[in-house]
Motif scaffolding. Structure first.
Motif, PDB file in Angstrom:
ATOM      1  N   SER A  30       0.662  -1.292  -0.093  1.00  0.00           N
ATOM      2  CA  SER A  30       0.483  -0.086   0.112  1.00  0.00           C
ATOM      3  C   SER A  30       1.036   0.977  -0.090  1.00  0.00           C
ATOM      4  CB  SER A  30      -0.838   0.231   1.502  1.00  0.00           C
ATOM      5  OG  SER A  30      -1.264  -1.067   0.929  1.00  0.00           O
ATOM      6  N   PRO A  31       1.589   1.275  -0.869  1.00  0.00           N
ATOM      7  CA  PRO A  31       2.764   2.285  -0.710  1.00  0.00           C
ATOM      8  C   PRO A  31       2.154   3.903  -1.445  1.00  0.00           C
ATOM      9  CG  PRO A  31       3.527   0.650  -2.491  1.00  0.00           C
ATOM     10  CD  PRO A  31       2.166   0.097  -1.743  1.00  0.00           C
ATOM     11  N   TYR A  32       2.048   4.492  -0.970  1.00  0.00           N
ATOM     12  CA  TYR A  32       1.479   6.367  -1.835  1.00  0.00           C
ATOM     13  C   TYR A  32       2.244   6.924  -1.577  1.00  0.00           C
ATOM     14  CZ  TYR A  32      -0.024   8.173   2.389  1.00  0.00           C
ATOM     15  OH  TYR A  32      -0.555   9.386   3.573  1.00  0.00           O
ATOM     16  N   VAL A  33       1.906   8.345  -2.974  1.00  0.00           N
ATOM     17  CA  VAL A  33       3.137   9.863  -2.506  1.00  0.00           C
ATOM     18  C   VAL A  33       1.561  10.189  -2.460  1.00  0.00           C
ATOM     19  CG1 VAL A  33       4.786   9.211  -3.768  1.00  0.00           C
ATOM     20  CG2 VAL A  33       3.363   9.718  -5.428  1.00  0.00           C
ATOM     21  N   ASP A  34       1.658  11.099  -2.048  1.00  0.00           N
ATOM     22  CA  ASP A  34       0.989  12.284  -1.380  1.00  0.00           C
ATOM     23  C   ASP A  34       0.631  13.825  -2.452  1.00  0.00           C
ATOM     24  OD1 ASP A  34      -1.721  13.718  -0.225  1.00  0.00           O
ATOM     25  OD2 ASP A  34      -0.026  14.561   1.101  1.00  0.00           O
ATOM     26  N   GLY A  35       0.660  12.669  -3.767  1.00  0.00           N
ATOM     27  CA  GLY A  35       1.207  13.865  -4.884  1.00  0.00           C
ATOM     28  C   GLY A  35       0.812  13.121  -6.038  1.00  0.00           C
ATOM     29  N   GLU A  36       1.544  14.137  -7.123  1.00  0.00           N
ATOM     30  CA  GLU A  36       1.000  13.568  -8.744  1.00  0.00           C
ATOM     31  C   GLU A  36       2.269  13.362  -8.534  1.00  0.00           C
ATOM     32  OE1 GLU A  36      -0.337  15.150 -13.089  1.00  0.00           O
ATOM     33  OE2 GLU A  36       0.692  16.291 -12.203  1.00  0.00           O
ATOM     34  N   SER A  37       3.355  13.705  -9.142  1.00  0.00           N
ATOM     35  CA  SER A  37       4.691  13.234  -8.949  1.00  0.00           C
ATOM     36  C   SER A  37       4.971  12.133  -7.931  1.00  0.00           C
ATOM     37  CB  SER A  37       6.000  14.374  -8.849  1.00  0.00           C
ATOM     38  OG  SER A  37       6.618  14.110  -9.072  1.00  0.00           O
ATOM     39  N   SER A  38       5.611  11.219  -9.090  1.00  0.00           N
ATOM     40  CA  SER A  38       5.732   9.515  -8.008  1.00  0.00           C
ATOM     41  C   SER A  38       6.926  10.050  -7.486  1.00  0.00           C
ATOM     42  CB  SER A  38       5.803   8.626  -9.039  1.00  0.00           C
ATOM     43  OG  SER A  38       6.791   8.601 -10.013  1.00  0.00           O
ATOM     44  N   THR A  39       7.878  10.600  -7.876  1.00  0.00           N
ATOM     45  CA  THR A  39       9.215  11.042  -7.003  1.00  0.00           C
ATOM     46  C   THR A  39       9.279  12.017  -5.879  1.00  0.00           C
ATOM     47  OG1 THR A  39       9.652  13.294  -7.814  1.00  0.00           O
ATOM     48  CG2 THR A  39      10.288  11.698  -9.564  1.00  0.00           C
ATOM     49  N   LEU A  40       8.230  12.158  -4.766  1.00  0.00           N
ATOM     50  CA  LEU A  40       7.791  12.426  -3.680  1.00  0.00           C
ATOM     51  C   LEU A  40       7.903  11.048  -2.578  1.00  0.00           C
ATOM     52  CD1 LEU A  40       3.819  14.212  -4.125  1.00  0.00           C
ATOM     53  CD2 LEU A  40       6.952  15.572  -4.188  1.00  0.00           C
ATOM     54  N   GLN A  41       8.253  12.059  -1.361  1.00  0.00           N
ATOM     55  CA  GLN A  41       8.283  10.972  -0.757  1.00  0.00           C
ATOM     56  C   GLN A  41       6.815   9.779  -0.638  1.00  0.00           C
ATOM     57  OE1 GLN A  41       8.709  12.397   3.754  1.00  0.00           O
ATOM     58  NE2 GLN A  41       9.170  10.531   4.215  1.00  0.00           N
ATOM     59  N   ILE A  42       7.819   8.572  -0.026  1.00  0.00           N
ATOM     60  CA  ILE A  42       6.520   7.761  -0.181  1.00  0.00           C
ATOM     61  C   ILE A  42       5.966   7.228   1.242  1.00  0.00           C
ATOM     62  CG2 ILE A  42       6.311   5.094  -0.349  1.00  0.00           C
ATOM     63  CD1 ILE A  42       8.198   5.070  -3.124  1.00  0.00           C
ATOM     64  N   HIS A  43       5.080   6.605   1.170  1.00  0.00           N
ATOM     65  CA  HIS A  43       4.222   6.969   2.604  1.00  0.00           C
ATOM     66  C   HIS A  43       3.573   5.786   2.512  1.00  0.00           C
ATOM     67  CE1 HIS A  43       5.133  10.347   3.970  1.00  0.00           C
ATOM     68  NE2 HIS A  43       4.051  10.975   2.508  1.00  0.00           N
ATOM     69  N   THR A  44       3.263   4.760   3.763  1.00  0.00           N
ATOM     70  CA  THR A  44       2.434   3.284   3.798  1.00  0.00           C
ATOM     71  C   THR A  44       0.617   4.072   3.826  1.00  0.00           C
ATOM     72  OG1 THR A  44       4.273   2.746   3.839  1.00  0.00           O
ATOM     73  CG2 THR A  44       2.381   1.605   4.371  1.00  0.00           C
ATOM     74  N   ALA A  45       0.295   3.896   3.035  1.00  0.00           N
ATOM     75  CA  ALA A  45      -1.644   3.462   4.089  1.00  0.00           C
ATOM     76  C   ALA A  45      -1.364   2.954   4.685  1.00  0.00           C
ATOM     77  CB  ALA A  45      -2.089   3.678   2.361  1.00  0.00           C
ATOM     78  N   PRO A  46      -2.560   3.752   5.812  1.00  0.00           N
ATOM     79  CA  PRO A  46      -3.285   2.282   7.563  1.00  0.00           C
ATOM     80  C   PRO A  46      -4.002   1.485   6.365  1.00  0.00           C
ATOM     81  CG  PRO A  46      -3.783   4.929   7.039  1.00  0.00           C
ATOM     82  CD  PRO A  46      -3.492   4.449   5.733  1.00  0.00           C
ATOM     83  N   GLY A  47      -3.622   0.481   7.222  1.00  0.00           N
ATOM     84  CA  GLY A  47      -4.164  -0.849   7.019  1.00  0.00           C
ATOM     85  C   GLY A  47      -3.102  -1.370   6.041  1.00  0.00           C
ATOM     86  N   SER A  48      -1.783  -1.148   5.690  1.00  0.00           N
ATOM     87  CA  SER A  48      -1.475  -2.598   5.407  1.00  0.00           C
ATOM     88  C   SER A  48      -0.615  -3.513   5.786  1.00  0.00           C
ATOM     89  CB  SER A  48       0.353  -1.613   4.949  1.00  0.00           C
ATOM     90  OG  SER A  48       0.850  -1.815   4.439  1.00  0.00           O
ATOM     91  N   HIS A  49      -0.243  -4.418   5.431  1.00  0.00           N
ATOM     92  CA  HIS A  49      -0.018  -5.620   5.958  1.00  0.00           C
ATOM     93  C   HIS A  49       1.576  -5.788   6.358  1.00  0.00           C
ATOM     94  CE1 HIS A  49       2.889  -6.440   1.709  1.00  0.00           C
ATOM     95  NE2 HIS A  49       1.611  -6.642   1.340  1.00  0.00           N
ATOM     96  N   GLY A  50       2.231  -4.087   5.922  1.00  0.00           N
ATOM     97  CA  GLY A  50       3.571  -3.606   6.857  1.00  0.00           C
ATOM     98  C   GLY A  50       4.803  -4.340   6.213  1.00  0.00           C
ATOM     99  N   VAL A  51       4.847  -5.097   5.009  1.00  0.00           N
ATOM    100  CA  VAL A  51       5.629  -5.078   4.363  1.00  0.00           C
ATOM    101  C   VAL A  51       6.043  -4.805   2.737  1.00  0.00           C
ATOM    102  CG1 VAL A  51       7.342  -7.359   3.614  1.00  0.00           C
ATOM    103  CG2 VAL A  51       5.692  -7.359   5.185  1.00  0.00           C
ATOM    104  N   PRO A  52       6.383  -3.189   2.424  1.00  0.00           N
ATOM    105  CA  PRO A  52       6.858  -3.615   1.553  1.00  0.00           C
ATOM    106  C   PRO A  52       7.324  -3.618   0.144  1.00  0.00           C
ATOM    107  CG  PRO A  52       8.263  -2.070   3.726  1.00  0.00           C
ATOM    108  CD  PRO A  52       6.859  -2.868   4.072  1.00  0.00           C
ATOM    109  N   GLY A  53       6.914  -4.037  -1.256  1.00  0.00           N
ATOM    110  CA  GLY A  53       7.315  -4.205  -2.034  1.00  0.00           C
ATOM    111  C   GLY A  53       7.934  -4.427  -2.765  1.00  0.00           C
ATOM    112  N   ASP A  54       9.006  -4.599  -3.165  1.00  0.00           N
ATOM    113  CA  ASP A  54       8.805  -3.983  -5.406  1.00  0.00           C
ATOM    114  C   ASP A  54       9.921  -4.919  -6.258  1.00  0.00           C
ATOM    115  OD1 ASP A  54      12.285  -3.682  -5.100  1.00  0.00           O
ATOM    116  OD2 ASP A  54      12.172  -1.977  -3.064  1.00  0.00           O
ATOM    117  N   GLU A  55      10.078  -4.600  -6.901  1.00  0.00           N
ATOM    118  CA  GLU A  55      10.559  -5.510  -8.393  1.00  0.00           C
ATOM    119  C   GLU A  55      11.774  -5.709  -8.010  1.00  0.00           C
ATOM    120  OE1 GLU A  55      11.316  -4.445 -11.786  1.00  0.00           O
ATOM    121  OE2 GLU A  55      11.528  -2.330 -11.573  1.00  0.00           O
TER     122      GLU A  55
END
Length: 236
Positions: A30-55
């Protein structure tokens, strides 16, 4: 208000597509940025399983291959030669096919495949087809629509589409241009009162990421990056 002649309806298909995209987003933490640009700081939305992943990580990397196999190569092993390729269009193809688009969506490893079809439909006046392109200042994005933005490719031989709009794509196609750098995100939620559109896309910062576009009082996107809306006319 914008005038397009289109009926503003969110179908069951649109809702399924949004739900599928959101499930994949949750899988990536559940990663998100607070805006349109994907270069902004990444946050984790409430309700995430707590294990951020990437490719780059096992499990998540294999999931990107699933997008290729299911979304683009359901009847072959063509995905095996695409493992190292960008997977953002495969993600959109996966969402559309899993939602039940069947033969009504032009599945591809390249966004420009279905963007070109949408633009050609618009140029020919075929606005009842399953996917049609509009400028972001003329149509209100709905859940299930796709929002396009140009980008600069790492390949110097590729045209730089950052800052392009619908007219630029149309001119490029009319001049005989074929594939062009693109990215599309799926609209998963709109909030007219808060003037926000929430998008989910694949292979953004190497993950499935949610971004946010601000709208005006009429619901039109005000963001500078997403300049084209692809109206999703796929229905049951």
């Amino acid at each position: 208000m914008p005038e397009t002649g289109e009926t503003m309806v969110v179908t069951e298909f649109d809702q399924r597509a949004a739900a599928i995209a959101m499930a994949e987003w949750w899988f990536f933490g559940s990663p998100y940025v607070d805006g349109e640009s994907s270069t902004l700081q990444i946050h984790t939305a409430p309700g995430s399983h707590g294990v951020p992943g990437d490719e780059s990580k096992d499990g998540w990397r294999h999931r990107t291959w699933t997008y290729m196999k299911v979304g683009v190569y359901p009847d072959s092993d063509g995905w095996e030669s695409q493992k190292a390729e960008p997977w953002s269009a495969a993600f959109i193809s996966f969402v559309m096919r899993t939602a039940g688009a069947k033969s009504r969506f032009p599945y591809s490893m390249s966004h420009s495949t279905y963007v070109s079809k949408a633009v050609l439909n618009r140029l020919s006046g075929n606005t009842q087809d399953t996917i049609v392109a509009y400028r972001s200042d003329e149509i209100v994005p709905l859940v299930g629509d796709l929002m396009w933005r140009g980008r600069k490719s790492e390949d110097p031989a590729q045209v730089d589409t950052s800052g392009w709009g619908l007219d630029d794509i149309a001119a490029y196609i009319k001049a005989g241009g074929d594939s062009f750098p693109s990215h599309c995100d799926l609209v998963v939620r709109t909030d007219l009162q808060a003037k926000q559109i929430y998008l989910i896309g694949g292979n953004v910062r190497d993950r499935v990421l949610r971004t946010r576009v601000t709208t005006d009082a009429n619901g039109l996107a005000k963001g500078a990056a997403h300049t084209v809306v692809l109206r999703n006319n796929i229905a049951e």
